[in-house]
Design a protein around this motif. Structure first.
Motif, PDB file in Angstrom:
ATOM      1  N   TYR A  56       0.869  -1.178   0.000  1.00  6.31           N
ATOM      2  CA  TYR A  56       0.000   0.000   0.000  1.00  6.31           C
ATOM      3  C   TYR A  56       0.903   1.224   0.000  1.00  6.31           C
ATOM      4  O   TYR A  56       1.925   1.248   0.693  1.00  6.31           O
TER       5      TYR A  56
ATOM      6  N   ASP B 220      -5.697  -1.981  11.038  1.00  9.94           N
ATOM      7  CA  ASP B 220      -5.883  -1.556   9.647  1.00  9.94           C
ATOM      8  C   ASP B 220      -5.527  -0.091   9.435  1.00  9.94           C
ATOM      9  O   ASP B 220      -5.972   0.543   8.486  1.00  9.94           O
TER      10      ASP B 220
ATOM     11  N   LYS C 237      -5.697   4.887   6.732  1.00  4.76           N
ATOM     12  CA  LYS C 237      -6.460   3.642   6.732  1.00  4.76           C
ATOM     13  C   LYS C 237      -6.159   2.904   5.428  1.00  4.76           C
ATOM     14  O   LYS C 237      -6.027   3.523   4.380  1.00  4.76           O
TER      15      LYS C 237
ATOM     16  N   GLY D 296      -6.606   1.195   2.086  1.00  5.09           N
ATOM     17  CA  GLY D 296      -7.607   1.287   1.032  1.00  5.09           C
ATOM     18  C   GLY D 296      -8.145  -0.090   0.690  1.00  5.09           C
ATOM     19  O   GLY D 296      -7.456  -1.091   0.842  1.00  5.09           O
ATOM     20  N   GLU D 297      -9.366  -0.139   0.235  1.00  9.39           N
ATOM     21  CA  GLU D 297     -10.004  -1.416  -0.087  1.00  9.39           C
ATOM     22  C   GLU D 297      -9.465  -2.045  -1.367  1.00  9.39           C
ATOM     23  O   GLU D 297      -9.088  -3.194  -1.389  1.00  9.39           O
ATOM     24  N   SER D 298      -9.445  -1.285  -2.451  1.00  9.16           N
ATOM     25  CA  SER D 298      -9.121  -1.910  -3.729  1.00  9.16           C
ATOM     26  C   SER D 298      -7.889  -1.333  -4.409  1.00  9.16           C
ATOM     27  O   SER D 298      -7.223  -2.022  -5.153  1.00  9.16           O
TER      28      SER D 298
ATOM     29  N   ARG E 295      -5.024  -0.420  -3.279  1.00  6.60           N
ATOM     30  CA  ARG E 295      -3.744  -0.611  -2.600  1.00  6.60           C
ATOM     31  C   ARG E 295      -3.144   0.722  -2.167  1.00  6.60           C
ATOM     32  O   ARG E 295      -1.946   0.948  -2.269  1.00  6.60           O
TER      33      ARG E 295
END
Length: 70
Positions: free
Chosen positions: A19, A37, A52, A54-56, A58
């Motif tokens: 990330y 997280d 935080k 990220g979900e998708s 990266r």
């Protein structure tokens, strides 16, 4: 593993996913720690930033900036 390079932050996970938060600080990042997280970073710009995962994408998404830290 969390590291700072210049004013960028990178988190490398055990599964080799990574990330990145680019240009998150105005100055060099000196400290970084991952907590669940979130990633907390400290810089010579006298801020602590909380990120935080990220979900998708990266990416690390900025959640909060704490000012005036030395």
């Amino acid at each position: 593993f969390v590291c700072g390079s210049g004013n960028n932050v990178m988190l490398l996970c055990p599964d080799r996913q990574h990330y990145i938060a680019e240009n998150g600080h105005a100055s060099m990042v000196h400290s970084a720690v991952a907590v669940r997280d979130t990633v907390w970073t400290a810089s010579s710009d006298k801020t602590i930033r909380i990120w935080k995962l990220g979900e998708s994408a990266r990416s690390l998404n900025l959640v909060k900036v704490l000012h005036g830290h030395s």
